[in-house]
Motif scaffolding. Structure first.
Motif, PDB file in Angstrom:
ATOM      1  N   TYR A   1      -2.527  -2.067   8.718  1.00 49.10           N
ATOM      2  CA  TYR A   1      -2.123  -0.661   8.647  1.00 49.10           C
ATOM      3  C   TYR A   1      -0.972  -0.303   9.590  1.00 49.10           C
ATOM      4  CZ  TYR A   1      -6.511   0.045   6.095  1.00 49.10           C
ATOM      5  OH  TYR A   1      -7.526  -0.013   5.181  1.00 49.10           O
ATOM      6  N   SER A   2      -0.271  -1.308  10.129  1.00 44.49           N
ATOM      7  CA  SER A   2       0.789  -0.991  11.082  1.00 44.49           C
ATOM      8  C   SER A   2       1.865  -0.112  10.466  1.00 44.49           C
ATOM      9  CB  SER A   2       1.409  -2.285  11.627  1.00 44.49           C
ATOM     10  OG  SER A   2       1.955  -3.060  10.583  1.00 44.49           O
ATOM     11  N   SER A   3       2.172  -0.335   9.187  1.00 39.43           N
ATOM     12  CA  SER A   3       3.185   0.505   8.553  1.00 39.43           C
ATOM     13  C   SER A   3       2.735   1.966   8.546  1.00 39.43           C
ATOM     14  CB  SER A   3       3.472   0.022   7.129  1.00 39.43           C
ATOM     15  OG  SER A   3       2.288   0.001   6.348  1.00 39.43           O
TER      16      SER A   3
ATOM     17  N   GLU B   1       9.820   4.760   6.058  1.00 33.77           N
ATOM     18  CA  GLU B   1       9.074   3.649   5.458  1.00 33.77           C
ATOM     19  C   GLU B   1       9.721   2.310   5.777  1.00 33.77           C
ATOM     20  OE1 GLU B   1       8.616   4.358   1.309  1.00 33.77           O
ATOM     21  OE2 GLU B   1       6.854   5.663   1.566  1.00 33.77           O
ATOM     22  N   VAL B   2      11.028   2.206   5.598  1.00 37.11           N
ATOM     23  CA  VAL B   2      11.718   0.942   5.870  1.00 37.11           C
ATOM     24  C   VAL B   2      11.641   0.600   7.354  1.00 37.11           C
ATOM     25  CG1 VAL B   2      13.946  -0.244   5.820  1.00 37.11           C
ATOM     26  CG2 VAL B   2      13.253   1.165   3.881  1.00 37.11           C
TER      27      VAL B   2
ATOM     28  N   GLN C   1       0.815  -1.217   0.000  1.00 35.44           N
ATOM     29  CA  GLN C   1       0.000   0.000   0.000  1.00 35.44           C
ATOM     30  C   GLN C   1       0.846   1.264   0.000  1.00 35.44           C
ATOM     31  OE1 GLN C   1      -2.068   1.009   3.595  1.00 35.44           O
ATOM     32  NE2 GLN C   1      -0.628  -0.144   4.872  1.00 35.44           N
ATOM     33  N   LEU C   2       2.073   1.169   0.481  1.00 36.15           N
ATOM     34  CA  LEU C   2       2.951   2.338   0.482  1.00 36.15           C
ATOM     35  C   LEU C   2       3.284   2.788  -0.927  1.00 36.15           C
ATOM     36  CD1 LEU C   2       5.445   1.233   3.308  1.00 36.15           C
ATOM     37  CD2 LEU C   2       3.458   2.749   3.528  1.00 36.15           C
TER      38      LEU C   2
ATOM     39  N   ALA D   1      -0.158   5.495  -4.133  1.00 35.48           N
ATOM     40  CA  ALA D   1       0.263   6.685  -4.872  1.00 35.48           C
ATOM     41  C   ALA D   1       0.216   6.436  -6.373  1.00 35.48           C
ATOM     42  CB  ALA D   1       1.670   7.078  -4.428  1.00 35.48           C
ATOM     43  N   GLN D   2       0.625   5.219  -6.802  1.00 38.14           N
ATOM     44  CA  GLN D   2       0.645   4.913  -8.238  1.00 38.14           C
ATOM     45  C   GLN D   2      -0.760   4.920  -8.833  1.00 38.14           C
ATOM     46  OE1 GLN D   2       3.088   1.522  -9.239  1.00 38.14           O
ATOM     47  NE2 GLN D   2       2.003   1.150 -11.155  1.00 38.14           N
TER      48      GLN D   2
END
Length: 632
Positions: free
Chosen positions: A410-412, A422-423, A156-157, A161-162
């Motif tokens: 959704y933890s990220s 992000e990493v 989803q990250l 956006a794409q």
């Protein structure tokens, strides 16, 4: 050996009751009766009305000679005519009355056969390799489920956006939630309800093969999507695999395992779902830096989404090495095949004959409580089924509204909101995945010792506390302190979720329903959990924007306390009972169990607050309930 002495005492008590019944009582299992309060009551009536809440074996009124005859007649009537098999049913029928009294057949069984029967009590984990193969296959199915759920966490990250839905505008947050929820929308409204027809046509193994094939194809498809609605369609198709697979696999495990370790083996579904969740996080992290190639935009997230097909392919290759469920064969009146399957799942033929004979006789009684309605109406019209449905629906609903999947999905994003990179967010999510798996391992022991109900009553309040802690941590000023507290709260939540509301719901739902409505009951259970899974996935991004983390986490903390109350009042314990004996557990009227739950609060306070040595009340060993409402 204390357990054996206790069983012997119960057997002696049963013999005394059998003598009191008298010789005129009908001697067929279908119409066996006992005298209660001066009147004759058929076994089926006892199951329906619960005139005696103490668990009873319908064979206890028969002598060993009668049981020997019944075992031989059952074998011959079902074309089980080999001398060794007929002998096994003669001895197995005696043991079906009380499996712990195997010394009664010492003069008829070989020493090798007796050693195997003794090991059932001295080494309960000593089981045939083929039984463990069934569990490995079921566990691999669960890993498919876990990866399906979490590879999207990292993807989803990028694809948001794409595909133009990665912003904070209401349109973007709702569309992102809908794409996340697509498989669970399909599973709850369509996929789960395919469980009964697929099981009826193809059996447990065939259904698992078909659903894992669907999962593999859908995961592969997700990697080739090019817009948000295309991703929605591919993920919606994934629900055709998720729904029937999540319904059938726990049933398959429950129907092949012995009662003493059934909870531990069936809960492998959740344990290895947690493992799949962890592997999904690993895949997200490992594929994060994969660069695009000419003509392929977003290769990293496409590989993340496609990686979940690998365990599904493994299941498809090996599922037919396992035997079919004996109970499924019996539902088709294929008793010979049921016995053949049971022979493969037990060490010797006496064990297989005992379990097959006992199952068949209890299923005869089960037929007496059927109303002849459609299966879905049987869940509502029969009080025993209705109580099972209530308990199952509570734990399945709470598996989602305890809040676990806001972290799984959704933890990220949560860690990004706490100002991790992000990493680093993906690495922190992996930490949750590892904890979620490792802390499920103790449940292998506790689910069959501490019990399903006690695990939930212990862990629901703790989950509420840790969700509040996580949400309130966002009031800490930005910096290392906030990050550490958010991570700590999420990890502590995972530690108490994994041995409690993680493994219990699917285990409980797979064992609560009688055979004739088990597939439909499990369909309803899994449809419930996937529907509320979809609700959670759709609403969380917008809830986070509207209520901020403090309010959003506080909302699910409150639901955990509601779950504690619901379990206390309406969820009977099921540990250590055969799937057929549970008819008596669920025959305890709802108002009787609710009153028992309220009385338990006093015990909990005295035992764990005042530290007094008090014994808990044992509801299912009480002899009678006067003036009970059988329709409760």
């Amino acid at each position: 050996m204390a357990d054996l002495e206790e069983k012997k005492a119960r057997r002696d008590s049963s013999d005394e009751r059998a003598e009191d019944i008298g010789p005129d009582v009908p001697r067929t299992p279908r119409n066996a009766s006992v005298t209660v309060s001066g009147r004759r009551v058929s076994l089926a009536d006892r199951v329906q009305s619960n005139v005696n809440a103490k668990l009873q074996n319908p064979l206890e009124a028969y002598s060993d000679v009668e049981l020997t005859t019944m075992g031989r007649e059952y074998a011959l009537a079902n074309a089980i005519a080999e001398p060794e098999d007929v002998r096994a049913f003669e001895l197995g029928a005696i043991l079906a009355k009380d499996a712990a009294m195997f010394e009664n057949i010492a003069g008829k069984a070989t020493e090798e056969e007796l050693d195997v029967l003794r090991r059932e009590y001295s080494h309960r984990w000593s089981q045939p390799k083929l039984l463990y193969l069934v569990i490995v296959l079921c566990s691999t199915c669960a890993a498919v489920q876990g990866m399906d759920e979490t590879v999207i966490n990292g993807a989803q990250l990028f694809y948001g956006a794409q595909f133009g839905i990665g912003g904070t505008a209401p349109r973007d947050t709702w569309l992102l939630g809908v794409v996340h929820a697509a498989p669970y929308i399909c599973a709850s409204f369509i996929g789960c309800w395919l469980t009964a027809p697929l099981n009826n046509l193809f059996g447990r193994r065939g259904t698992i093969f078909i659903t894992c094939f669907f999962s593999a194809v859908a995961c592969f498809w997700q990697g080739f999507t090019n817009c948000w609605w295309h991703m929605f369609v591919a993920r919606f198709a994934l629900g055709f695999g998720i729904g029937p697979k999540s319904s059938t696999t726990p049933i398959f495990a429950a129907e092949t395992t012995p009662p003493a370790i059934r909870g531990a083996l069936v809960m492998q579904w959740q344990m290895w779902t947690a493992f799949g969740i962890m592997v999904g996080y690993i895949a997200d992290l490992a594929l994060y830096y994969v660069p695009d190639t000419p003509g392929v935009h977003g290769l990293n997230w496409r590989l993340m989404m496609g990686s979940a097909m690998l365990p599904a392919v493994v299941v498809c290759c090996f599922v037919f090495l396992a035997p079919e469920s004996p109970r499924w064969y019996m539902s088709k009146n294929r008793h010979h095949a049921a016995y053949g399957s049971m022979v493969r799942l037990r060490y010797n033929r006496i064990q297989a004959a005992r379990d097959t004979f006992y199952m068949a006789k209890l299923l005869e009684v089960e037929k007496e409580i059927q109303t002849g309605s459609w299966a879905i109406l049987e869940l509502i019209k029969v009080p025993r089924n209705r109580r099972a449905m209530l308990g199952s629906e509570i734990v399945m609903f709470m598996q989602q509204f305890c809040g676990v999947n806001i972290i799984a999905y959704y933890s990220s994003s949560v860690f990004l909101d706490a100002n991790l990179s992000e990493v680093s967010s993906l690495a922190a999510s992996l930490g949750f995945g590892i904890i979620n798996w490792l802390f499920a391992i103790p449940a292998i022991y506790t689910i069959d010792t501490f019990g399903r109900r006690n695990l939930l009553l212990t862990t629901f309040p703790l989950m509420a506390i840790f969700l509040l802690f996580t949400g309130f941590s966002f009031w800490i000023p930005e910096g290392t302190g906030r990050i550490a507290c958010v991570a700590l709260g999420i990890y502590l939540f995972g530690m108490v979720y994994s041995p409690g509301e993680g493994p219990v719901p699917f285990t409980y739902s797979a064992e609560a329903y009688p055979l004739y409505v088990r597939a439909v009951g499990m369909s309803l259970a899994t449809a419930t959990t996937w529907f509320f899974n979809a609700v959670l996935a759709v609403t969380w991004p917008s809830m986070l924007q509207a209520f901020k983390p403090q309010g959003a986490f506080g909302w699910y903390a409150a639901w955990n306390m509601i779950g504690f109350g619901l379990v206390l009042l309406f969820m009977p314990e099921t540990k250590g009972k055969t799937l057929e004996e549970l008819d008596q557990v669920f025959s305890v009227p709802t108002h009787v169990h609710a009153a028992y739950g309220i009385r338990q609060l006093k015990y909990i306070f005295r035992r764990f607050v005042l530290f007094q040595k008090v014994e808990p009340e044992r509801l299912y060993e009480r002899e009678t309930y006067e003036g009970q409402d059988v329709e409760a």
